[in-house]
Design an enzyme around this catalytic site. Structure first.
Site, PDB file in Angstrom:
ATOM      1  N   ARG A  64       1.070  -1.093  -0.242  1.00  0.00           N
ATOM      2  CA  ARG A  64       0.266  -0.427  -0.029  1.00  0.00           C
ATOM      3  C   ARG A  64       0.589   1.265  -0.140  1.00  0.00           C
ATOM      4  NH1 ARG A  64      -2.870   3.002   4.533  1.00  0.00           N
ATOM      5  NH2 ARG A  64      -4.746   4.644   3.787  1.00  0.00           N
ATOM      6  N   HIS A  68       1.047   4.087  -2.778  1.00  0.00           N
ATOM      7  CA  HIS A  68       0.852   5.882  -2.886  1.00  0.00           C
ATOM      8  C   HIS A  68       1.760   6.824  -2.833  1.00  0.00           C
ATOM      9  CE1 HIS A  68      -3.244   5.395   0.134  1.00  0.00           C
ATOM     10  NE2 HIS A  68      -3.014   3.928  -0.121  1.00  0.00           N
ATOM     11  N   VAL A  72       0.846   9.360  -6.784  1.00  0.00           N
ATOM     12  CA  VAL A  72       1.036  11.276  -6.194  1.00  0.00           C
ATOM     13  C   VAL A  72       2.645  11.921  -7.039  1.00  0.00           C
ATOM     14  CG1 VAL A  72       0.939  13.314  -4.664  1.00  0.00           C
ATOM     15  CG2 VAL A  72       0.406  10.793  -4.734  1.00  0.00           C
ATOM     16  N   ASN A 102      -4.136   8.698   3.618  1.00  0.00           N
ATOM     17  CA  ASN A 102      -2.025   8.713   4.838  1.00  0.00           C
ATOM     18  C   ASN A 102      -2.843   8.923   6.275  1.00  0.00           C
ATOM     19  OD1 ASN A 102      -1.250   7.505   1.857  1.00  0.00           O
ATOM     20  ND2 ASN A 102      -0.656   9.878   1.679  1.00  0.00           N
ATOM     21  N   HIS A 206      -6.290  -5.888  -2.410  1.00  0.00           N
ATOM     22  CA  HIS A 206      -6.654  -6.226  -1.067  1.00  0.00           C
ATOM     23  C   HIS A 206      -7.274  -7.395  -0.711  1.00  0.00           C
ATOM     24  CE1 HIS A 206      -8.368  -1.350  -1.078  1.00  0.00           C
ATOM     25  NE2 HIS A 206      -7.388  -1.930  -0.993  1.00  0.00           N
TER      26      HIS A 206
END
Length: 335
Positions: A64, A68, A72, A102, A206
């Protein structure tokens, strides 16, 4: 350990994809550190073996964390940067850790720091934090039973991060499949060059990990497309009123810390934990339904396509050449 491909055509496809991605991004190559840090992958794997043996959930957390980071402004290690307080001459810096998706939920920074320390001892000033995170995400996946893939390397670390961009780009747990204002899952992934099919297979991450009550509470109490027994079983520890219990963790799929295709079976049973999970199996989009059914029925296809999509995602806008820097400390920009 699961393999990334189970048939000749899938193996050939993945090999070609690695070559294509490496060529498309010039300096990224699986052999980038072959002469400057030949033991890099063994060092990362050794720390990850110990880490996941002690806490299986950390494999999911690092996967994860990588996602993340990449979503970005590309896979540049920006998510790893600490906040910096204001000084008499400079304003305070608030990084991506403070973004809605986050704050108080991203984990694994200490593991990346531990790997970085080991890598610096062997190859000082050579390997970026962005590359370490990419390798750790792959190894965490493998250690939980998932596929492996060849990681193109050569990323450099950013010298800045943006909380605002993280709030804009990261898909929230309440996102719809599509949305006229561009906030839907498909639109968010397409803006990153990833298709609806690639979005669906990457969401299969997931199959491991957990989510906090605050991220699925509205689904439990407000949505009709949810299995009754599934919802009732979760409500005991995620009440609608009274003590919030916001941080109570529930597994994202029914096989917990095992990387498999059970996630997609859960969606067809209306047992997706997050709203953004369950919308992948809609009532009015047969193309999307077919993607979910494909992965529900073919674990090998899920593994092969997940590996291919991870390679593609891992090469979103990398910093290469003289851009960025090689951070000595992954949480602080070099001065």
């Amino acid at each position: 350990m699961a393999a990334s491909c189970t048939t000749t055509w899938r193996c050939a496809f993945l090999a070609l994809l690695v070559l294509f991605v490496s060529g498309a991004h010039g300096q990224l190559s699986p052999t980038f550190y072959a002469s400057t840090c030949p033991n890099l992958e063994a060092i990362v794997r050794s720390v990850m073996n110990t880490t996941v043996a002690n806490e299986k959930r950390m494999g999911a957390s690092l996967l994860r964390l990588h996602f993340h980071d990449c979503f970005v402004e590309g896979c540049d290690g920006s998510v790893l940067l600490d906040n910096v307080p204001a000084t008499p001459t400079t304003p305070a810096f608030f990084g991506e850790r403070n973004a809605f998706g986050n704050i108080n939920s991203l984990r694994g920074f200490d593991v990346i720091a531990k790997i970085k320390t080991a890598v610096e001892q062997a190859c000082p000033g050579v390997v970026s934090c962005a590359d370490i995170l990419t390798l750790a995400a792959r190894d965490g996946t493998v250690l939980l039973g998932g596929p492996t893939w060849t990681v193109p390397l050569g990323r450099r670390d950013s010298t800045t991060a943006s909380m605002d961009l993280a709030n804009r780009d990261l898909p929230p747990p309440f996102a719809n499949l599509t949305s006229p204002d561009g906030s839907g899952l498909i639109e968010r992934f397409v803006r990153k060059g990833l298709s609806a099919a690639e979005m669906t297979v990457l969401s299969g991450a997931h199959t491991i990990g957990s989510a906090q009550c605050q991220n699925y509470r509205l689904r439990l109490y407000n949505e009709a497309r949810i299995d009754f027994q599934f919802a009732e079983g979760l409500k005991a520890n995620c009440p609608q009123n009274g003590p919030a219990n916001d941080t109570f963790l529930a597994p994202l799929d029914s096989t917990g810390s095992t990387f498999d295709n059970k996630y997609y079976a859960d969606l067809t049973s209306l047992r997706g934990l997050l709203h953004s999970d369950q919308v992948l199996y809609p009532q009015n989009n047969q193309t999307q339904v077919k993607i979910v059914l494909k992965y529900k029925g073919d674990n090998a296809a899920f593994f092969a396509d997940f590996a291919a999509a991870m390679i593609k995602m891992g090469n979103l806008s990398p910093l290469t050449g003289t851009a960025g820097q090689i951070r000595t400390n992954c949480s602080i920009v070099n001065r």
